[in-house]
Design a protein around this motif. Structure first.
Motif, PDB file in Angstrom:
ATOM      1  N   SER A 182     -18.630 -16.949 -49.251  1.00 20.95           N
ATOM      2  CA  SER A 182     -17.907 -17.735 -50.186  1.00 20.95           C
ATOM      3  C   SER A 182     -16.493 -17.195 -50.063  1.00 20.95           C
ATOM      4  CB  SER A 182     -18.567 -17.196 -51.438  1.00 20.95           C
ATOM      5  OG  SER A 182     -18.430 -15.666 -51.669  1.00 20.95           O
ATOM      6  N   CYS A 183     -16.064 -16.245 -49.365  1.00 20.48           N
ATOM      7  CA  CYS A 183     -14.712 -15.892 -49.579  1.00 20.48           C
ATOM      8  C   CYS A 183     -14.097 -15.706 -47.955  1.00 20.48           C
ATOM      9  CB  CYS A 183     -14.524 -14.733 -50.196  1.00 20.48           C
ATOM     10  SG  CYS A 183     -15.069 -13.091 -49.573  1.00 20.48           S
ATOM     11  N   PHE A 184     -14.713 -16.041 -47.074  1.00 24.11           N
ATOM     12  CA  PHE A 184     -14.260 -15.878 -45.708  1.00 24.11           C
ATOM     13  C   PHE A 184     -13.290 -16.894 -45.279  1.00 24.11           C
ATOM     14  CE2 PHE A 184     -14.642 -16.208 -40.969  1.00 24.11           C
ATOM     15  CZ  PHE A 184     -14.389 -14.811 -40.607  1.00 24.11           C
ATOM     16  N   HIS A 185     -12.096 -16.416 -44.472  1.00 23.79           N
ATOM     17  CA  HIS A 185     -11.124 -17.423 -44.216  1.00 23.79           C
ATOM     18  C   HIS A 185     -10.667 -16.947 -42.924  1.00 23.79           C
ATOM     19  CE1 HIS A 185      -8.091 -20.554 -44.596  1.00 23.79           C
ATOM     20  NE2 HIS A 185      -7.107 -19.530 -44.201  1.00 23.79           N
TER      21      HIS A 185
ATOM     22  N   LYS B 259      -6.037 -16.626 -50.609  1.00 22.68           N
ATOM     23  CA  LYS B 259      -7.180 -16.522 -49.814  1.00 22.68           C
ATOM     24  C   LYS B 259      -7.337 -14.868 -49.560  1.00 22.68           C
ATOM     25  CE  LYS B 259      -8.743 -20.419 -48.850  1.00 22.68           C
ATOM     26  NZ  LYS B 259     -10.184 -21.140 -49.237  1.00 22.68           N
ATOM     27  N   TRP B 260      -6.055 -14.267 -49.331  1.00 19.70           N
ATOM     28  CA  TRP B 260      -6.084 -12.844 -49.082  1.00 19.70           C
ATOM     29  C   TRP B 260      -6.515 -12.154 -50.321  1.00 19.70           C
ATOM     30  CZ3 TRP B 260      -4.834  -9.505 -45.038  1.00 19.70           C
ATOM     31  CH2 TRP B 260      -4.651  -8.263 -45.498  1.00 19.70           C
ATOM     32  N   ASP B 261      -6.104 -12.749 -51.393  1.00 23.16           N
ATOM     33  CA  ASP B 261      -6.646 -11.836 -52.723  1.00 23.16           C
ATOM     34  C   ASP B 261      -7.893 -12.278 -53.113  1.00 23.16           C
ATOM     35  OD1 ASP B 261      -3.913 -11.020 -53.077  1.00 23.16           O
ATOM     36  OD2 ASP B 261      -3.486 -12.873 -54.348  1.00 23.16           O
ATOM     37  N   LEU B 262      -8.743 -13.519 -52.893  1.00 25.26           N
ATOM     38  CA  LEU B 262      -9.916 -13.597 -52.856  1.00 25.26           C
ATOM     39  C   LEU B 262     -10.794 -12.799 -52.200  1.00 25.26           C
ATOM     40  CD1 LEU B 262     -12.490 -15.300 -54.527  1.00 25.26           C
ATOM     41  CD2 LEU B 262     -12.020 -16.750 -52.493  1.00 25.26           C
TER      42      LEU B 262
ATOM     43  N   ASP C 170     -10.441  -9.180 -53.348  1.00 22.53           N
ATOM     44  CA  ASP C 170     -11.077  -9.024 -54.723  1.00 22.53           C
ATOM     45  C   ASP C 170     -12.634  -8.832 -54.699  1.00 22.53           C
ATOM     46  OD1 ASP C 170      -8.712  -8.783 -56.201  1.00 22.53           O
ATOM     47  OD2 ASP C 170      -8.876 -10.729 -57.028  1.00 22.53           O
ATOM     48  N   VAL C 171     -13.207  -9.627 -53.873  1.00 18.52           N
ATOM     49  CA  VAL C 171     -14.639  -9.849 -53.555  1.00 18.52           C
ATOM     50  C   VAL C 171     -15.174  -8.354 -53.293  1.00 18.52           C
ATOM     51  CG1 VAL C 171     -16.542 -10.775 -52.555  1.00 18.52           C
ATOM     52  CG2 VAL C 171     -14.893 -12.261 -53.691  1.00 18.52           C
ATOM     53  N   ILE C 172     -14.512  -8.166 -51.794  1.00 20.09           N
ATOM     54  CA  ILE C 172     -15.295  -7.221 -51.021  1.00 20.09           C
ATOM     55  C   ILE C 172     -14.690  -5.708 -51.407  1.00 20.09           C
ATOM     56  CG2 ILE C 172     -15.204  -6.029 -48.593  1.00 20.09           C
ATOM     57  CD1 ILE C 172     -15.026  -8.878 -47.617  1.00 20.09           C
ATOM     58  N   LEU C 173     -13.346  -5.492 -51.586  1.00 18.88           N
ATOM     59  CA  LEU C 173     -12.949  -4.189 -51.848  1.00 18.88           C
ATOM     60  C   LEU C 173     -12.743  -3.883 -53.493  1.00 18.88           C
ATOM     61  CD1 LEU C 173     -11.776  -1.804 -50.510  1.00 18.88           C
ATOM     62  CD2 LEU C 173      -9.489  -2.837 -50.330  1.00 18.88           C
ATOM     63  N   LYS C 174     -12.282  -4.684 -54.256  1.00 16.85           N
ATOM     64  CA  LYS C 174     -12.027  -4.511 -55.591  1.00 16.85           C
ATOM     65  C   LYS C 174     -13.564  -4.529 -56.072  1.00 16.85           C
ATOM     66  CE  LYS C 174     -10.001  -5.926 -59.925  1.00 16.85           C
ATOM     67  NZ  LYS C 174      -9.031  -7.018 -60.296  1.00 16.85           N
TER      68      LYS C 174
ATOM     69  N   TYR D 153      -7.713 -13.311 -36.219  1.00 20.64           N
ATOM     70  CA  TYR D 153      -7.524 -14.272 -37.170  1.00 20.64           C
ATOM     71  C   TYR D 153      -8.523 -13.948 -38.364  1.00 20.64           C
ATOM     72  CZ  TYR D 153      -5.621 -16.326 -33.205  1.00 20.64           C
ATOM     73  OH  TYR D 153      -4.629 -16.724 -32.380  1.00 20.64           O
ATOM     74  N   LYS D 154      -9.055 -12.663 -38.554  1.00 15.92           N
ATOM     75  CA  LYS D 154      -9.551 -12.286 -39.704  1.00 15.92           C
ATOM     76  C   LYS D 154      -9.041 -11.108 -40.357  1.00 15.92           C
ATOM     77  CE  LYS D 154     -14.058 -13.422 -37.286  1.00 15.92           C
ATOM     78  NZ  LYS D 154     -15.128 -12.879 -36.725  1.00 15.92           N
ATOM     79  N   SER D 155      -7.756 -11.401 -40.669  1.00 17.36           N
ATOM     80  CA  SER D 155      -6.864 -10.113 -41.047  1.00 17.36           C
ATOM     81  C   SER D 155      -7.323  -9.554 -42.657  1.00 17.36           C
ATOM     82  CB  SER D 155      -5.394 -10.435 -41.287  1.00 17.36           C
ATOM     83  OG  SER D 155      -5.248 -11.566 -42.222  1.00 17.36           O
ATOM     84  N   ALA D 156      -7.793 -10.358 -43.507  1.00 24.76           N
ATOM     85  CA  ALA D 156      -8.140 -10.144 -44.954  1.00 24.76           C
ATOM     86  C   ALA D 156      -9.413  -9.540 -44.851  1.00 24.76           C
ATOM     87  CB  ALA D 156      -7.961 -11.320 -45.921  1.00 24.76           C
TER      88      ALA D 156
END
Length: 131
Positions: free
Chosen positions: A4-7, A18-21, A24-28, A63-66
């Motif tokens: 749902s949040c991969f970019h 996208k970075w924030d999403l 937020d999902v994984i770390l927060k 290409y998967k920095s976030a």
């Protein structure tokens, strides 16, 4: 959550929203669940927290920095949680699943370089097939 949040994109083109999403999902999300579970565990003087990360929590991918940043952060957060709660009867660990051989992975590993990288990631073993 991953789907749902991969970019994927180069860092310079990565959209901030996208970075924030992803973070937020994984770390927060990991932080908030831990924050609200700890008081009950501390009160009973026991508990087990198991966070599900990824091989990308230790092995980055272009290409998967976030996603990689969030997973590295999740692994570090887990270690801090373990250190802060070790004397309170609470453990905190991370499970870091590696790649599973799927059609997507097979397509990604068509070149010799990619196959070598995945095999090194799996310490020379072949990727398992999903059951």
């Amino acid at each position: 959550m991953f789907v749902s949040c991969f970019h994927r994109s180069p860092i310079e083109d990565f959209p901030v929203e996208k970075w924030d999403l992803v973070n937020d999902v994984i770390l927060k999300g990991t932080f908030l669940l831990t924050k609200h579970a700890l008081p009950a565990m501390q009160k009973q003087k026991k508990g087990r927290i198991i966070n599900i990360s990824s091989a990308h929590g230790r092995i980055p991918d272009a290409y998967k920095s976030a996603y990689c940043a969030a997973k590295f952060g999740q692994v570090g957060f887990t270690k801090v949680t373990a250190l802060e709660n070790a004397l309170k009867g609470i453990t905190c660990n991370t499970i870091e699943p590696g790649p599973v051989r799927t059609e997507l992975i097979d397509r990604k590993t068509t070149t010799k370089t990619c196959r070598t990288r995945w095999n090194n990631c799996r310490r020379g073993s072949k990727l398992p097939h999903p059951r």
